[in-house]
Design a protein around this motif. Structure first.
Motif, PDB file in Angstrom:
ATOM      1  N   LYS A 183       6.362 127.909  -1.984  1.00  0.00           N
ATOM      2  CA  LYS A 183       5.298 128.645  -2.664  1.00  0.00           C
ATOM      3  C   LYS A 183       5.787 129.086  -4.037  1.00  0.00           C
ATOM      4  O   LYS A 183       6.989 129.301  -4.237  1.00  0.00           O
ATOM      5  N   ALA A 184       4.863 129.254  -4.967  1.00  0.00           N
ATOM      6  CA  ALA A 184       5.252 129.664  -6.323  1.00  0.00           C
ATOM      7  C   ALA A 184       6.024 130.975  -6.313  1.00  0.00           C
ATOM      8  O   ALA A 184       6.933 131.174  -7.131  1.00  0.00           O
ATOM      9  N   SER A 185       5.696 131.874  -5.382  1.00  0.00           N
ATOM     10  CA  SER A 185       6.389 133.161  -5.312  1.00  0.00           C
ATOM     11  C   SER A 185       7.813 133.015  -4.808  1.00  0.00           C
ATOM     12  O   SER A 185       8.614 133.958  -4.930  1.00  0.00           O
ATOM     13  N   LYS A 186       8.163 131.866  -4.255  1.00  0.00           N
ATOM     14  CA  LYS A 186       9.491 131.658  -3.678  1.00  0.00           C
ATOM     15  C   LYS A 186      10.304 130.590  -4.412  1.00  0.00           C
ATOM     16  O   LYS A 186      11.466 130.368  -4.080  1.00  0.00           O
ATOM     17  N   VAL A 187       9.693 129.904  -5.383  1.00  0.00           N
ATOM     18  CA  VAL A 187      10.407 128.850  -6.110  1.00  0.00           C
ATOM     19  C   VAL A 187      11.676 129.411  -6.736  1.00  0.00           C
ATOM     20  O   VAL A 187      12.744 128.797  -6.693  1.00  0.00           O
ATOM     21  N   ILE A 188      11.562 130.570  -7.347  1.00  0.00           N
ATOM     22  CA  ILE A 188      12.709 131.297  -7.881  1.00  0.00           C
ATOM     23  C   ILE A 188      12.731 132.670  -7.223  1.00  0.00           C
ATOM     24  O   ILE A 188      11.761 133.426  -7.319  1.00  0.00           O
ATOM     25  N   GLU A 189      13.815 132.999  -6.551  1.00  0.00           N
ATOM     26  CA  GLU A 189      13.949 134.295  -5.893  1.00  0.00           C
ATOM     27  C   GLU A 189      14.466 135.331  -6.886  1.00  0.00           C
ATOM     28  O   GLU A 189      15.208 135.014  -7.825  1.00  0.00           O
ATOM     29  N   GLY A 190      14.093 136.579  -6.673  1.00  0.00           N
ATOM     30  CA  GLY A 190      14.508 137.642  -7.578  1.00  0.00           C
ATOM     31  C   GLY A 190      16.018 137.753  -7.711  1.00  0.00           C
ATOM     32  O   GLY A 190      16.542 138.004  -8.802  1.00  0.00           O
ATOM     33  N   GLU A 191      16.750 137.547  -6.630  1.00  0.00           N
ATOM     34  CA  GLU A 191      18.205 137.653  -6.684  1.00  0.00           C
ATOM     35  C   GLU A 191      18.858 136.464  -7.396  1.00  0.00           C
ATOM     36  O   GLU A 191      20.053 136.479  -7.653  1.00  0.00           O
ATOM     37  N   ASN A 192      18.061 135.446  -7.703  1.00  0.00           N
ATOM     38  CA  ASN A 192      18.599 134.290  -8.417  1.00  0.00           C
ATOM     39  C   ASN A 192      18.294 134.318  -9.917  1.00  0.00           C
ATOM     40  O   ASN A 192      18.553 133.342 -10.613  1.00  0.00           O
ATOM     41  N   LEU A 193      17.764 135.433 -10.406  1.00  0.00           N
ATOM     42  CA  LEU A 193      17.478 135.553 -11.834  1.00  0.00           C
ATOM     43  C   LEU A 193      18.701 136.098 -12.569  1.00  0.00           C
ATOM     44  O   LEU A 193      18.642 137.093 -13.300  1.00  0.00           O
ATOM     45  N   ASP A 194      19.839 135.445 -12.375  1.00  0.00           N
ATOM     46  CA  ASP A 194      21.083 135.885 -13.002  1.00  0.00           C
ATOM     47  C   ASP A 194      21.309 135.127 -14.295  1.00  0.00           C
ATOM     48  O   ASP A 194      21.027 133.930 -14.406  1.00  0.00           O
ATOM     49  N   LEU A 195      21.852 135.839 -15.250  1.00  0.00           N
ATOM     50  CA  LEU A 195      21.968 135.362 -16.621  1.00  0.00           C
ATOM     51  C   LEU A 195      23.343 134.742 -16.852  1.00  0.00           C
ATOM     52  O   LEU A 195      24.367 135.363 -16.574  1.00  0.00           O
ATOM     53  N   LEU A 196      23.371 133.521 -17.377  1.00  0.00           N
ATOM     54  CA  LEU A 196      24.629 132.880 -17.762  1.00  0.00           C
ATOM     55  C   LEU A 196      25.017 133.368 -19.156  1.00  0.00           C
ATOM     56  O   LEU A 196      24.248 133.227 -20.108  1.00  0.00           O
ATOM     57  N   ILE A 197      26.244 133.934 -19.283  1.00  0.00           N
ATOM     58  CA  ILE A 197      26.624 134.572 -20.545  1.00  0.00           C
ATOM     59  C   ILE A 197      27.954 134.068 -21.118  1.00  0.00           C
ATOM     60  O   ILE A 197      28.332 134.462 -22.222  1.00  0.00           O
ATOM     61  N   GLY A 198      28.678 133.197 -20.409  1.00  0.00           N
ATOM     62  CA  GLY A 198      29.939 132.721 -20.968  1.00  0.00           C
ATOM     63  C   GLY A 198      30.683 131.781 -20.034  1.00  0.00           C
ATOM     64  O   GLY A 198      30.421 131.757 -18.818  1.00  0.00           O
TER      65      GLY A 198
END
Length: 469
Positions: A183-198
């Motif tokens: 489902k669109a609400s599960k394609v990306i989970e909130g805990e997987n919104l991590d930022l690549l910084i280096g």
């Protein structure tokens, strides 16, 4: 009822004013991507326009008189402005209320970690977002670190020329078979919104003294070295930081005819900005005291000390009345109950790509001017302020008399969804309140779209409301 397209009021040779006003707004939202940045900018502009800090007025014992202009700041993340009117404040105020927070990602308090020699920031999303819209985009960091000694260190990385940007990675289509079934609400989970910084490890000799073990997370250590060098920040300083992750880049003109603006944070700065500008242009001593109230935390329920549910506005109004020699508890209650409000928040623009969710007879359209929502809420108007028809009739009269283009709308078809604003909170005082604002496409997406003529008509409508409501 068919409302005329507002562009038709302005012949080609008379549209410069709209474009100039819109360009100033475009620059504003390009540079002000957090509630702190909006507040700081507005305070700077207010001071230049002759507004005084209410704290200084109180400290000096100066008496306020009709025509005096004051402002109050709420913890750097909200603002109330007053232009004192000729009538006693007890008889009511004309209030423009909007919010200056927008959906985004926030860094957690312990955000920095390393995984497979990649340095990452852990985030928590803020407000109602489609999480899948926030991946594979250039993102910027805006906010503040506060040291233990109280030093505030502002941070803005990703929007200046030459800045690096950051981002949340997405899964390549070649391996996304299972993901595409979700489902669109599960394609990306909130805990997987991590930022690549280096991804560069710290040099071993820079991290290892004689006899010490090799530092384990050397990429993380390198990031900490950069933060210490650039901002004098230690890892523990994240505990007392407020860092927001927002789309990187300027707002842009949209369309061949440049009739629209695409930018981050139109919700609700496209209402806050014309509200503020209407206050700056208010006549020196209006009949009734004019107020512009810009608040935080609307996207998460208007809670907290900087949200509309706090007593900030009530307390600041008491201070203004006291400085004007008009305060009593009863007078304050009467002033609040007698006030008229435009709760200035955005409305959903009709989108021909998704026509099925809207009632065409009761939808907001680009180019039709300021939008009024008699009620918001969900299902059976749950959680809504529902404006009184006598108040709406008064607004119709002053807008028509001043040739301000306006329209009415609901937020989609009945039972399709819904939403709320700060209107019901102000209405609890007994004020006359109605939601009004600018129609937006892509609402709550990283990049939203508005019509320039709607923005300008909102400014004109807010100005005549302050002067004549």
């Amino acid at each position: 009822m068919d409302r005329k397209n507002a562009w038709e009021k302005y012949p080609q040779d008379q549209r410069d004013t709209i474009m100039q006003f819109s360009e100033k707004y475009r620059q504003f939202i390009s540079g002000c991507k957090t509630e702190r940045e909006c507040t700081a900018k507005f305070v700077h502009m207010a001071k230049n326009a002759g507004f005084s800090d209410i704290e200084e007025i109180v400290a000096s014992g100066e008496a306020l008189k009709p025509g005096d202009k004051v402002y109050a700041v709420n913890k750097g993340k909200g603002l109330a402005m007053y232009v004192v009117g000729r009538e006693p404040i007890e008889k009511g105020m004309h209030i423009l209320g909007a919010h200056i927070d927008s959906p985004r990602l926030d860094l957690k308090q312990n955000p920095l970690y390393e995984d497979t020699e990649m340095a990452m920031f852990d985030t928590h999303y803020y407000g109602g977002v489609k999480k899948y819209q926030w991946v594979a985009l250039p993102l910027a960091l805006h906010g503040v670190f506060v040291k233990k000694d109280g030093t505030v260190i502002p941070v803005s990385v990703g929007d200046k020329p030459g800045d690096p940007v950051f981002g949340v990675s997405d899964l390549l289509i070649h391996l996304a078979g299972e993901q595409m079934e979700k489902k669109a609400s599960k394609v990306i989970e909130g805990e997987n919104l991590d930022l690549l910084i280096g991804s560069i490890p710290a040099p071993k000799d820079a991290q290892q003294a004689e006899g010490e073990d090799v530092v384990k997370d050397r990429v993380k250590a390198n990031i900490l070295h950069i933060l210490e060098k650039e901002y004098q920040i230690e890892e523990e300083d994240f505990i007392s930081a407020e860092i927001e992750v927002v789309p990187a880049g300027e707002a842009r003109d949209y369309g061949f005819d440049r009739s629209m603006i695409m930018g981050y944070g139109h919700d609700d700065r496209v209402c806050a900005y014309p509200s503020f500008m209407a206050m700056l242009d208010l006549q020196e001593a209006p009949e009734y005291t004019g107020v512009c109230l810009l608040v935080d935390k609307e996207e998460v329920g208007s809670v907290g000390s900087t949200g509309m549910k706090s007593r900030f506005f009530e307390n600041m109004t008491a201070e203004v009345m006291q400085a004007a020699g008009q305060y009593s508890e009863l007078a304050l209650r009467r002033a609040l109950a007698a006030s008229k409000v435009l709760s200035s928040d955005v409305s959903a623009a009709f989108d021909p790509n998704f026509a099925s969710v809207s009632d065409k007879k009761n939808a907001a359209y680009f180019g039709k001017g300021l939008v009024f929502n008699k009620f918001t809420g969900a299902r059976g108007k749950s959680g809504s302020n529902d404006a009184n028809p006598e108040y709406i009739a008064r607004l119709r009269e002053i807008l028509d008399r001043n040739d301000v283009a306006f329209q009415t709308a609901e937020l989609g078809k009945v039972d399709q969804g819904g939403g709320g604003t700060i209107a019901f909170i102000l209405a609890e005082y007994g004020m006359e309140v109605i939601d009004s604002g600018v129609a937006v496409l892509n609402m709550h997406a990283p990049w939203e779209i508005v019509s320039k003529v709607d923005l300008y008509e909102a400014y004109r409508g807010y100005k005549v409301f302050l002067e004549e409501a």
